[in-house]
Motif scaffolding. Structure first.
Motif, mmCIF file in Angstrom:
data_model
loop_
_atom_site.group_PDB
_atom_site.id
_atom_site.type_symbol
_atom_site.label_atom_id
_atom_site.label_comp_id
_atom_site.label_asym_id
_atom_site.label_seq_id
_atom_site.Cartn_x
_atom_site.Cartn_y
_atom_site.Cartn_z
ATOM 1 N N LEU A 11 28.857 -16.913 20.557
ATOM 2 C CA LEU A 11 29.222 -18.281 20.188
ATOM 3 C C LEU A 11 30.598 -18.241 19.516
ATOM 4 O O LEU A 11 30.830 -17.429 18.626
ATOM 5 C CB LEU A 11 28.175 -18.828 19.203
ATOM 6 C CG LEU A 11 28.374 -20.262 18.694
ATOM 7 C CD1 LEU A 11 28.261 -21.251 19.846
ATOM 8 C CD2 LEU A 11 27.351 -20.588 17.614
ATOM 9 N N TYR A 13 33.703 -18.548 17.186
ATOM 10 C CA TYR A 13 33.596 -18.539 15.718
ATOM 11 C C TYR A 13 33.916 -19.889 15.088
ATOM 12 O O TYR A 13 33.584 -20.139 13.925
ATOM 13 C CB TYR A 13 34.454 -17.426 15.108
ATOM 14 C CG TYR A 13 35.920 -17.753 14.958
ATOM 15 C CD1 TYR A 13 36.790 -17.557 16.021
ATOM 16 C CD2 TYR A 13 36.424 -18.251 13.766
ATOM 17 C CE1 TYR A 13 38.135 -17.866 15.900
ATOM 18 C CE2 TYR A 13 37.771 -18.562 13.638
ATOM 19 C CZ TYR A 13 38.618 -18.367 14.707
ATOM 20 O OH TYR A 13 39.938 -18.673 14.571
ATOM 21 N N VAL A 15 32.696 -22.717 16.186
ATOM 22 C CA VAL A 15 31.589 -23.644 16.421
ATOM 23 C C VAL A 15 30.530 -23.453 15.348
ATOM 24 O O VAL A 15 30.153 -22.322 15.027
ATOM 25 C CB VAL A 15 30.955 -23.373 17.813
ATOM 26 C CG1 VAL A 15 29.759 -24.278 18.040
ATOM 27 C CG2 VAL A 15 31.993 -23.546 18.913
ATOM 28 N N LYS A 16 30.066 -24.550 14.785
ATOM 29 C CA LYS A 16 29.003 -24.427 13.774
ATOM 30 C C LYS A 16 27.668 -24.213 14.480
ATOM 31 O O LYS A 16 27.248 -25.038 15.287
ATOM 32 C CB LYS A 16 28.962 -25.680 12.905
ATOM 33 C CG LYS A 16 27.816 -25.634 11.902
ATOM 34 C CD LYS A 16 28.141 -26.377 10.603
ATOM 35 C CE LYS A 16 26.915 -26.548 9.717
ATOM 36 N NZ LYS A 16 26.276 -25.328 9.268
ATOM 37 N N PRO A 17 27.003 -23.096 14.181
ATOM 38 C CA PRO A 17 25.736 -22.799 14.852
ATOM 39 C C PRO A 17 24.652 -23.815 14.488
ATOM 40 O O PRO A 17 24.546 -24.212 13.332
ATOM 41 C CB PRO A 17 25.354 -21.422 14.312
ATOM 42 C CG PRO A 17 26.579 -20.888 13.661
ATOM 43 C CD PRO A 17 27.380 -22.056 13.219
ATOM 44 N N VAL A 19 20.560 -24.560 14.638
ATOM 45 C CA VAL A 19 19.239 -23.979 14.865
ATOM 46 C C VAL A 19 18.429 -24.944 15.728
ATOM 47 O O VAL A 19 18.427 -26.153 15.502
ATOM 48 C CB VAL A 19 18.535 -23.716 13.517
ATOM 49 C CG1 VAL A 19 17.096 -23.261 13.738
ATOM 50 C CG2 VAL A 19 19.313 -22.673 12.716
ATOM 51 N N VAL A 26 19.140 -20.093 17.986
ATOM 52 C CA VAL A 26 20.304 -20.962 17.829
ATOM 53 C C VAL A 26 20.651 -21.548 19.199
ATOM 54 O O VAL A 26 20.579 -20.854 20.219
ATOM 55 C CB VAL A 26 21.478 -20.163 17.217
ATOM 56 C CG1 VAL A 26 22.801 -20.882 17.384
ATOM 57 C CG2 VAL A 26 21.204 -19.874 15.739
ATOM 58 N N LEU A 28 22.492 -22.446 22.271
ATOM 59 C CA LEU A 28 23.705 -21.960 22.933
ATOM 60 C C LEU A 28 24.000 -22.737 24.215
ATOM 61 O O LEU A 28 24.891 -22.368 24.981
ATOM 62 C CB LEU A 28 23.577 -20.465 23.249
ATOM 63 C CG LEU A 28 23.412 -19.534 22.037
ATOM 64 C CD1 LEU A 28 23.278 -18.089 22.480
ATOM 65 C CD2 LEU A 28 24.577 -19.673 21.066
ATOM 66 N N ASP A 122 27.260 -13.013 15.962
ATOM 67 C CA ASP A 122 26.014 -13.760 16.179
ATOM 68 C C ASP A 122 24.832 -13.067 15.484
ATOM 69 O O ASP A 122 24.203 -13.629 14.604
ATOM 70 C CB ASP A 122 25.758 -14.014 17.672
ATOM 71 C CG ASP A 122 25.833 -12.763 18.536
ATOM 72 O OD1 ASP A 122 26.095 -11.665 17.996
ATOM 73 O OD2 ASP A 122 25.622 -12.879 19.756
ATOM 74 N N ASP A 123 24.577 -11.790 15.851
ATOM 75 C CA ASP A 123 23.445 -11.118 15.201
ATOM 76 C C ASP A 123 23.821 -10.493 13.852
ATOM 77 O O ASP A 123 22.943 -10.111 13.086
ATOM 78 C CB ASP A 123 22.812 -10.075 16.135
ATOM 79 C CG ASP A 123 23.767 -8.962 16.541
ATOM 80 O OD1 ASP A 123 24.602 -8.548 15.723
ATOM 81 O OD2 ASP A 123 23.678 -8.492 17.683
ATOM 82 N N ILE B 126 21.401 -14.505 10.257
ATOM 83 C CA ILE B 126 22.203 -14.327 11.466
ATOM 84 C C ILE B 126 23.245 -15.446 11.504
ATOM 85 O O ILE B 126 23.147 -16.397 10.716
ATOM 86 C CB ILE B 126 21.332 -14.313 12.747
ATOM 87 C CG1 ILE B 126 20.450 -15.564 12.835
ATOM 88 C CG2 ILE B 126 20.453 -13.068 12.799
ATOM 89 C CD1 ILE B 126 19.637 -15.687 14.124
ATOM 90 N N TYR B 127 24.230 -15.336 12.375
ATOM 91 C CA TYR B 127 25.269 -16.362 12.483
ATOM 92 C C TYR B 127 25.847 -16.724 11.117
ATOM 93 O O TYR B 127 25.837 -17.876 10.702
ATOM 94 C CB TYR B 127 24.712 -17.608 13.179
ATOM 95 C CG TYR B 127 24.445 -17.406 14.656
ATOM 96 C CD1 TYR B 127 25.441 -17.657 15.597
ATOM 97 C CD2 TYR B 127 23.209 -16.966 15.106
ATOM 98 C CE1 TYR B 127 25.206 -17.469 16.951
ATOM 99 C CE2 TYR B 127 22.966 -16.775 16.460
ATOM 100 C CZ TYR B 127 23.975 -17.033 17.376
ATOM 101 O OH TYR B 127 23.740 -16.842 18.717
#
Ligand SMILES: Cc1cc2nc3c(=O)[nH]c(=O)nc-3n(C[C@H](O)[C@H](O)[C@H](O)COP(=O)(O)OP(=O)(O)OC[C@H]3O[C@@H](n4cnc5c(N)ncnc54)[C@H](O)[C@@H]3O)c2cc1C
Ligand SMILES: Nc1ncnc2c1ncn2[C@@H]1O[C@H](COP(=O)(O)O)[C@@H](O)[C@H]1O
Lengths: 250, 309
Positions: A11, A13, A15-17, A19, A26, A28, A122-123, B126-127
């Motif tokens: 993803l 960097y 972009v706000k992840p 859930v 997350v 995608l 990501d992880d 994570i993230y």
């Protein structure tokens, strides 16, 4: 020496992840994916080694979805990598599995140096490089802010908790990049066009006959406890009052 | 379950980061320690007094003096014949060694745990901490790194561990320590400080950083931190960086000055008890997490604040 650079598609960097509502991970779908920022730094370092004459060839490899062929692997070749290997799979492969596949690639390619990112954003595992070093029995220079190659010696300056540390490794060796190793160049449009004709080998995990079955089951993924915005103070005097109330100022 | 904790130390004293790991390990079972180093008997004696500690394995050998992963990892793998789990602090040394041990044991490491949910189940960020995953491992042996801010520190006294020498340390012969530039500071350490004053890109240069941030930190007895932008621009050394890829901190009070609040920075400090932000842009994202915000020009506000304390 040949340099191998493993890169991961993650993803972007910026972009706000988010859930997923069902707590499985997350989201995608339909979001911008890019090369892991630390891996861009790894490619840049490898390409600079080649430009300085210390490296002969730069090979990039990714384990992930087939789409990586037309984005991250193209970008990598446009930045200066000579050829790419795609190990295509739709399954998520854990760092241990990635390290095993990379070991198999190293057995075939016999690089003198492997440069990885220190961490996939990501992880956030920060494991793959060290694991690969262990599986190969090679030395490791993690969190590198400077890399010097001369003959079969790789001198790595590392960013550590208290400052910097320098280690001297005997090649073949593993290096993982930290943020200040270099500033990666952009993949320019003409270079992207040219990169399309650079070689790409397509493989699948099955070609390497290693066990990549996951060891970890993700039971759920949730958002962290949210912080809410507090109060704004009008001036310094009010801030001083707050600091006194918190007991940190007299 | 029998656990082994790799003790972080400088051949003279146990580092604080170890204490939170002992707490995490004690939630899994019996706690043994490994003190690996050179001339580090005093560290082992000190470690034996940590509350709740059983055996302390002492590996004293010249090849272990700089915690080179190539030399330390095989030693730990040997000890894992008698242990079910090994835990490390998620410090630069811990993160360097642990995965090497995991791969040699054919185990998937669980990085940066925030909590122990059961003998095989843990939570981890994570993230950049924008999501928290609960993971369950099917591995027979556990290799874990522990986020220091997520666990209370074990007491440094009250324990009555016994020190036992371990042999078998050897130089793998593939890596050598050359030198280290470790900054000495009178200030509290970032990861254990009660108050942190951090500066960002807005400080413009190293002189401003030192003349504005440090006097304020001195007044508050605080540690000094920085954003990546401030470190990249050379205002301060790399070990000041707070964030996803820098240090993770959770002080009582975190004061962010001229820092915008990018998610990578928030990842390192959003578990602070009270966050204070000073920024001239009232829409800066840092204000969305700050308990107390002051909108203003730091070049005016910070000297005034330091003067009034
Ligand atoms: C892979 C990756 C990892 C990263 N890891 C980290 C990390 O670990 N830690 C980290 O911090 N960043 C990290 N970053 C960088 C992060 O994305 C941001 O770029 C960085 O945090 C920005 O630093 P800053 O807030 O100091 O600068 P800016 O974003 O430029 O913000 C400066 C702020 O100062 C304010 N300002 C300007 N002048 C004044 C003044 N006179 N008075 C008051 N306020 C003023 C501005 O309004 C602005 O909000 C990472 C990025 C990537 C891609
Ligand atoms: N799927 C993958 N394909 C290729 N390289 C990877 C992959 N996953 C991780 N890596 C490499 O390993 C580094 C560290 O990742 P991690 O251990 O997951 O934090 C990354 O920066 C990459 O260089």
């Amino acid at each position: 020496m040949k340099v191998l650079v493993p890169v991961k598609r993650v993803l972007d960097y910026n972009v706000k992840p988010r859930v997923k509502a069902d707590g499985t991970g997350v989201d995608l779908a339909n979001v911008k994916m890019s090369m892991n920022p630390f891996d861009e730094i790894a490619i840049e370092e490898a390409v600079r080694l080649k430009e300085k004459g210390a490296a002969t060839e730069v090979v990039v490899v990714t384990i992930g979805v087939a789409k990586a062929e037309s984005d991250v692997l193209l970008t990598a070749r446009a930045m200066g990598a000579d050829r790419a290997i795609l190990i295509a799979t739709d399954d998520e492969v854990e760092p241990l599995g990635v390290a095993k596949l990379l070991k198999a690639v190293c057995d075939e390619e016999a690089p003198g140096l492997v440069i990885l990112g220190k961490q996939a954003i990501d992880d956030d595992s920060n494991q793959t490089g060290q694991m690969l070093a262990a599986l190969l029995g090679w030395p490791q220079g993690t969190f590198a802010s400077k890399v010097e190659v001369s003959g079969d010696r790789v001198v790595v300056t590392r960013e550590v908790d208290g400052g910097l540390e320098t280690v001297d490794l005997k090649a073949p060796a593993i290096v993982t990049t930290d943020l200040r190793l270099n500033e990666p160049r952009y993949a320019t449009l003409p270079n992207i066009m040219k990169a399309k004709s650079k070689p790409l080998a397509k493989k699948t995990p099955a070609d390497y006959a290693v066990d990549i079955a996951p060891r970890l089951a993700t039971l759920k993924v949730v958002e962290p406890a949210k912080r809410t915005a507090g109060v704004k103070v009008a001036d310094v005097d009010e801030l001083v009052g707050k600091l006194k109330a918190l007991g940190v100022a007299k | 379950m029998k656990t082994l904790v790799w003790v972080e130390h400088d051949n003279a004293a146990v580092k604080d980061a170890t204490l939170a790991v002992v707490t995490a390990a004690s939630q899994l079972g019996e706690v043994h320690l490994l003190v690996a180093g050179s001339g580090c008997k005093a560290v082992a004696d000190q470690a034996a007094k940590i509350e709740g500690v059983g055996k302390v394995h002492l590996a004293d050998d010249a090849s272990l003096s700089h915690a080179l992963a190539e030399n330390v990892a095989p030693l730990i793998v040997g000890l894992m014949a008698d242990h079910d789990a090994v835990l490390f602090p998620a410090t630069s040394n811990g993160k360097n060694i642990a995965p090497r041990v995991a791969a040699l044991l054919d185990v998937m490491q669980i990085s940066d745990i925030l909590s122990v949910e059961g003998a095989d189940t843990f939570t981890r960020p994570i993230y950049a901490g924008n999501a928290i995953a609960t993971v369950r491992t099917s591995d027979k042996k556990l290799v874990i790194t522990v986020r220091g801010t997520a666990f209370a520190k074990a007491a440094t006294s009250g324990g009555s561990g016994t020190v036992e020498a371990v042999s078998g340390a050897a130089d793998a012969g593939v890596s050598k320590f050359v030198s280290a530039e470790i900054a000495k500071s009178e200030r509290p350490e970032l990861t254990s400080a009660k108050v942190i004053v951090s500066g960002g890109r807005a400080l413009q240069n190293s002189e401003n950083f030192h003349s504005l941030i440090e006097p304020l930190a001195d007044k508050l007895g605080a540690a000094v931190g920085a954003s990546r932008a401030a470190v990249d621009a050379g205002y301060v050394p790399n070990d000041y960086q707070v964030g996803q890829t820098g240090k993770i901190v959770a002080p009582e009070v975190y004061i962010a000055i001229g820092i915008s609040g990018a998610i990578q920075h928030l990842a390192g400090m959003k578990d602070s008890k009270t966050i204070i932000a000073i920024n001239k842009d009232e829409d800066a994202p840092i204000f969305q997490v700050a308990d107390i915000g002051l909108v203003g020009d730091l070049f005016k506000v910070v000297p005034e604040l330091t003067g009034k304390l």
